[in-house]
Design a protein around this motif. Structure first.
Motif, short mmCIF file in Angstrom:
data_model
loop_
_atom_site.label_atom_id
_atom_site.label_comp_id
_atom_site.label_asym_id
_atom_site.label_seq_id
_atom_site.Cartn_x
_atom_site.Cartn_y
_atom_site.Cartn_z
N LEU B 74 0.83 -1.20 0.00
CA LEU B 74 0.00 0.00 0.00
C LEU B 74 0.86 1.25 0.00
CD1 LEU B 74 -2.78 -1.06 2.55
CD2 LEU B 74 -2.91 -1.01 0.05
N ILE B 75 1.96 1.17 0.80
CA ILE B 75 2.86 2.33 0.85
C ILE B 75 3.45 2.58 -0.53
CG2 ILE B 75 5.09 3.11 1.78
CD1 ILE B 75 4.35 1.63 4.38
N LYS B 81 -1.05 7.44 2.26
CA LYS B 81 -1.19 8.87 2.54
C LYS B 81 -2.67 9.31 2.47
CE LYS B 81 3.10 10.52 2.79
NZ LYS B 81 3.74 9.21 3.10
N ARG B 82 -3.49 8.50 1.79
CA ARG B 82 -4.88 8.86 1.58
C ARG B 82 -5.82 8.06 2.45
NH1 ARG B 82 -5.68 11.47 -3.33
NH2 ARG B 82 -3.72 11.96 -4.38
N MET B 83 -5.46 6.82 2.71
CA MET B 83 -6.38 5.94 3.43
C MET B 83 -5.68 5.37 4.67
SD MET B 83 -7.75 4.06 0.02
CE MET B 83 -9.07 3.12 0.70
N TRP B 132 -8.15 13.53 5.59
CA TRP B 132 -7.05 13.28 4.66
C TRP B 132 -7.50 13.55 3.23
CZ3 TRP B 132 -4.02 8.19 6.06
CH2 TRP B 132 -3.51 8.31 7.40
N HIS B 133 -8.75 13.10 2.95
CA HIS B 133 -9.26 13.25 1.59
C HIS B 133 -9.39 14.72 1.23
CE1 HIS B 133 -11.35 12.23 -2.08
NE2 HIS B 133 -12.29 13.16 -1.78
N GLY B 134 -10.00 15.50 2.19
CA GLY B 134 -10.14 16.92 1.96
C GLY B 134 -8.79 17.56 1.71
N ARG B 135 -7.83 17.21 2.54
CA ARG B 135 -6.52 17.81 2.41
C ARG B 135 -5.89 17.42 1.09
NH1 ARG B 135 -3.22 15.69 6.84
NH2 ARG B 135 -2.21 14.36 5.28
N MET B 136 -6.05 16.16 0.74
CA MET B 136 -5.47 15.70 -0.50
C MET B 136 -6.14 16.38 -1.70
SD MET B 136 -3.02 13.91 0.33
CE MET B 136 -2.49 13.31 -1.26
N GLU B 205 1.88 25.45 2.48
CA GLU B 205 0.98 24.30 2.43
C GLU B 205 1.36 23.35 1.30
OE1 GLU B 205 -3.83 23.59 2.17
OE2 GLU B 205 -3.10 25.62 2.54
N ALA B 206 1.66 23.94 0.18
CA ALA B 206 2.01 23.14 -1.00
C ALA B 206 3.29 22.35 -0.74
CB ALA B 206 2.19 24.04 -2.20
N ARG B 207 4.24 23.01 -0.12
CA ARG B 207 5.51 22.32 0.16
C ARG B 207 5.29 21.16 1.12
NH1 ARG B 207 8.40 27.49 0.33
NH2 ARG B 207 9.59 27.68 -1.61
N THR B 208 4.46 21.41 2.14
CA THR B 208 4.14 20.35 3.09
C THR B 208 3.51 19.16 2.38
OG1 THR B 208 3.65 22.12 4.63
CG2 THR B 208 3.05 19.91 5.31
N ALA B 209 2.66 19.45 1.41
CA ALA B 209 1.98 18.38 0.68
C ALA B 209 2.91 17.71 -0.32
CB ALA B 209 0.77 18.95 -0.03
N GLY B 210 4.11 18.21 -0.43
CA GLY B 210 5.08 17.54 -1.29
C GLY B 210 5.05 18.02 -2.73
#
Lengths: 660, 217
Positions: B74-75, B81-83, B132-136, B205-210
């Motif tokens: 899964l990783i 990261k999503r579920m 997580w979904h919202g953030r993603m 925020e964008a940097r944190t999200a990768g």
């Protein structure tokens, strides 16, 4: 044997003989001999002196006898000369028959009878007028002739007118003079010799074969011109050193020397015996003092006669205190009955004594009769062994075994609970889920029978409770707190082997240890790991029971750099190989399955427990067939770092669980 | 598998546990899809046509793939990261579950679990999934917005966010002030921000999200 002397001896050891004393005693040895020699010397000196004096006296008496003899002989000759002169005076002038004239002259006849051999009458012109000879009378032996030499006396004849008209010459034998019976006393003592001026012996009283060798003296014999008189003692004065006293004395000296020598030899033996005795006494004393066994001697009344150092240390009293006070452990002073009834047997009895400082001392006492030189029993000799430490060690070992077996029992119980929990977990989980689900479904459904709902809810609760119980039991039993401390695995291995030493011996198993001395210390739960090792050793021992000897067991410790789980650091590994039947194709998974056992009476949990313990350390257990045909079980423990991580995770897990 | 509703993807090789747990969760009005093994689950994921919503509930000890191995898979798909991933652990494998936690799993439940606790834990996971979904989703949107900018604008953006003056930026990038002003207006408009500070927040925020944003040239 005088028993008090033993105790005495213990206090005052014999002092070694000093060098000065030795010199003095050496002198003492020689003194009798020296004194004897001195005495002998004095006696010899005295004898010599005496001899000298005696000789001097003898010489003087010889001189005196010689001179007196000379005087007597001279006087005798003088008498003869006087008689001859008288005869000459009375002689008438020569007649017709002068021979007859001469012979009838009474003086002449008396002289011939007496001593004269012949008388010759010479006139003024020296012509022979007449001669008279001694007649050879029959029956009278001829006088010994003085070697044909005769001497003579001369007297002048005279008348009124002429002072000398002629001469009368009387010959006489000098031997006759000397051998006269008048001097018998002299003749017995001396050899009398008359010597000519040239030193020839004219007359001797001695027969030629016998030679006198004694003291001698010569003097001129004035009566005869140029003649000398010599007296020689018949008996020779012996040398002073041949006299009996001196000989006896020398004999005495020899005897004294021999006696001294013998005495000396005797005394040497005595000295040697004494030295040997001293040596032995010193030896015995040091033996007694150094003996780790307590020794004591008691008389028949139980009074202490002797005790060695170990004994004193054992009870904390000195010998003097023990002898004087017969202290508190008096009850021990009486010989044990069994020893008394079997005096020949050395029966030891175990007892406890109180040391002076109060602690108890475990001792084993062996009593045997104390017999003196006459074979009479005078007391008891006891040797006492202090077994306190031995007992303490035995107790310690027993406790360790107990701890280990306790731990093993607990581990077994834990493993049972754990296995049980594992087996029950899945169905319980299902029951919990189903019952909770049913309860929830009923709850949502309108018009549900409340008793059914209640039942479903109760089912869910009970199932949860059951799960909780299983969980709690497992928590309590299976999750023993690990006491992690750095330990040297070699020490633990050695201890475990030592613990099972007896078992191995009984089974005829030889154990070879091959321990790597350079292993790092690893943090581990000592009891747990010891249990694992003990378990593996026991398994190996049991596995070999059916195989024929030689049974050998090899234990290796090593640092393995290639453990199955993979790690750059070395894992400390312990491998135990036996010569038993081997694994028979089973792998470690099968072997550690709960309740799997090849042994009839085995629980089948041993290896499972080992595996649990090792895994709780982050370690692994392996099993494979050994090269020699037996089985080889080994386990590896990770380096400290891994353990630390595992511990950290455990804490984390605990924390998380408590949140639920 | 076309639904986008949050679903519990349950994977346990013990049928009793699997079906009972699915039954329980369904009674709580939760969507459950269960799988008897890791490969089965992974095959279903790979076959999905729309992005999945929901959480994974994995048993630790399974054959042929263990829960941990499934987690790894899964990783590698980026799904962790999503579920949220939740583990079911029997005794003895807690260290493994803990290891999985260290790799980013959401939580684990020890069997036998109390039903309410488990349902609650799953609800928490589902809520987390929503977050997580919202953030993603926001991150995806942001990425799309940033991807809409020109290269020059992307390079210029951090300088603006840093509060630099147009003049300075122009001098640094060898552009005219006018061009810089134009870029700034376009960036603000595209990203729907009204100040340099807002832009800075968004970039952080964008940097944190990768999301890859070029550094200052």
């Amino acid at each position: 044997m005088s028993t008090p002397a033993i105790a005495h001896h213990t206090h005052h050891g014999a002092a070694p003989p000093s060098a000065g004393l030795s010199r003095w005693s050496r002198f003492l040895w020689e003194a009798p001999l020296l004194l004897s020699i001195l005495f002998t010397a004095l006696v010899v000196a005295w004898a010599q002196e005496n001899d000298t004096l005696e000789r001097e006296a003898l010489r003087q008496s010889v001189v005196a006898d010689t001179l007196s003899l000379e005087a007597q002989l001279a006087a005798r000759l003088e008498t003869e000369a006087v008689k001859l002169r008288a005869a000459a005076t009375h002689l008438p002038p020569a007649g017709a028959d002068p021979n007859r004239q001469l012979a009838i002259q009474p003086e002449i006849a008396a002289g011939l009878d007496r001593r004269w051999l012949s008388v010759v009458w010479l006139d003024a012109d020296m012509r022979i007028v007449a001669e008279a000879r001694r007649e050879q009378r029959p029956g009278v032996p001829a006088q010994p002739q003085a070697q044909g030499i005769s001497l003579h006396l001369i007297a002048p004849t005279s008348d009124e007118h002429h002072p000398q008209t002629g001469q009368l010459i009387a010959r006489y034998d000098p031997a006759d003079l000397i051998q006269s019976k008048d001097f018998w006393w002299l003749a017995a003592q001396y050899e009398v010799q008359l010597l000519s001026g040239l030193g020839e012996v004219i007359v001797s009283t001695e027969s030629p074969g016998r030679v006198a060798r004694g003291e001698t003296y010569e003097t001129p014999f004035k009566a005869i011109p140029d003649a000398r008189l010599r007296l020689t003692q018949r008996v020779r004065q012996p040398h002073w050193f041949t006299t009996l006293p001196v000989i006896l004395l020398v004999g005495f000296l020899v005897l004294i020397s021999v006696a001294t020598l013998l005495l000396r030899r005797q005394m040497r033996q005595v000295t040697r015996a004494e030295a040997a005795w001293r040596n032995e006494a010193a030896w015995r004393q040091s033996l007694e003092e150094s003996a780790l066994v307590g020794l004591r001697a008691r008389d028949l009344n139980g009074r202490l006669l002797f005790a060695n150092r170990t004994f004193c240390e054992m009870v904390g009293y000195s010998v003097d205190e023990l002898v004087e006070h017969d202290p508190e452990f008096d009850h021990l002073a009486h010989p044990p009955q069994d020893a008394a009834s079997h005096p020949t047997q050395r029966v030891g009895h175990e007892t406890r004594w109180r040391h002076r400082d109060g602690r108890m001392v475990d001792v084993v006492v062996f009593e045997s009769p104390l017999v003196d030189g006459a074979g009479q029993q005078v007391g008891w000799m006891g040797s006492i062994v202090d077994v306190t430490e031995r007992k303490r060690l035995a107790e310690l070992e027993r406790k360790q075994r107990e701890v280990l077996s306790n731990h093993a029992r607990l581990s077994t119980l834990g493993e049972v609970a754990s296995t049980l929990a594992h087996e029950l977990n899945q169905p319980l989980t299902s029951i919990v889920s189903y019952s909770a689900g049913i309860a929830k479904a009923l709850e949502k459904q309108p018009g549900t029978r409340p008793d059914l709902l209640a039942a479903a809810q109760a089912l869910s609760r009970h199932a949860s409770a059951a799960g909780g119980i299983v969980h709690r039991i497992r928590e309590r039993l299976a999750r023993r707190e690990l006491v992690l401390e750095p330990h040297d695995i070699n020490t633990i291995v050695s201890d475990a082997v030592a613990l099972l030493k007896l078992d191995f011996k009984r089974a005829g198993v030889s154990v070879q240890l091959d321990l790597d001395a350079g292993l790092p210390r690893v943090r581990m739960d000592r009891i747990g790991i010891e249990q694992v090792i003990t378990n593996l050793l026991r398994n190996a021992n049991d596995a070999m029971a059916a195989t024929p000897p030689p049974r050998s067991l090899q234990v290796h410790t090593l640092l393995s750099h290639n453990p199955p789980l993979g790690s750059a650091q070395g894992w400390v590994t312990v491998a135990i190989s036996d010569t038993g039947p081997g694994l028979g194709g089973r792998d470690i998974e099968t072997l550690t399955e709960a309740f799997f056992s090849t042994k009839k009476e085995g629980t089948g949990l041993g290896l499972a427990i080992c595996r649990s313990i090792l895994e709780s350390h982050g370690g692994v257990l392996h099993a494979q067939d050994a090269a020699g045909g037996g089985a080889c079980f080994s386990f590896s423990l990770p380096p400290d770092k891994t353990i630390n991580e595992a511990t950290h995770h455990d804490n984390h897990a605990t924390h998380h669980l408590s949140m639920r | 598998m076309t639904t986008t509703q949050p679903t519990i993807y349950l994977c346990d090789d013990d049928e009793g546990v699997r079906t009972s747990l699915a039954f329980l969760l369904r009674q709580h009005d939760l969507e459950v899809t269960s799988y008897a093994s890791g490969p089965e689950l992974l095959a279903a994921i790979d076959a999905a046509t729309v992005p999945l919503r929901g959480i994974f509930v994995l048993d630790v000890r399974m054959e042929p793939l263990s829960g941990l191995q499934v987690h790894e898979a899964l990783i590698s798909r980026g799904l962790d990261k999503r579920m949220p991933v939740l583990f079911l652990s029997g005794h003895g494998d807690i260290p493994m579950a803990v290891g999985a936690m260290a790799r980013g799993a959401f939580s684990f439940a020890e069997k036998p679990y109390a039903d309410e606790a488990l349902v609650q834990l799953i609800r928490q996971a589902l809520n987390a999934e929503v977050q997580w979904h919202g953030r993603m989703a926001r991150v995806d949107a942001l990425r799309q917005l940033i991807e809409g900018l020109s290269r020059q604008q992307v390079r210029l953006m951090p300088l603006v966010a840093a509060g630099e003056l147009n003049k300075t930026i122009a001098w640094k990038m060898e552009l005219s002030v006018r061009t810089v002003e134009e870029h700034r207006r376009k960036i603000f408009e595209r990203l729907n921000v009204h100040s340099a500070a807002e832009l800075a927040t968004l970039l952080a925020e964008a940097r944190t999200a990768g999301i890859d944003i070029a550094a200052t040239p």
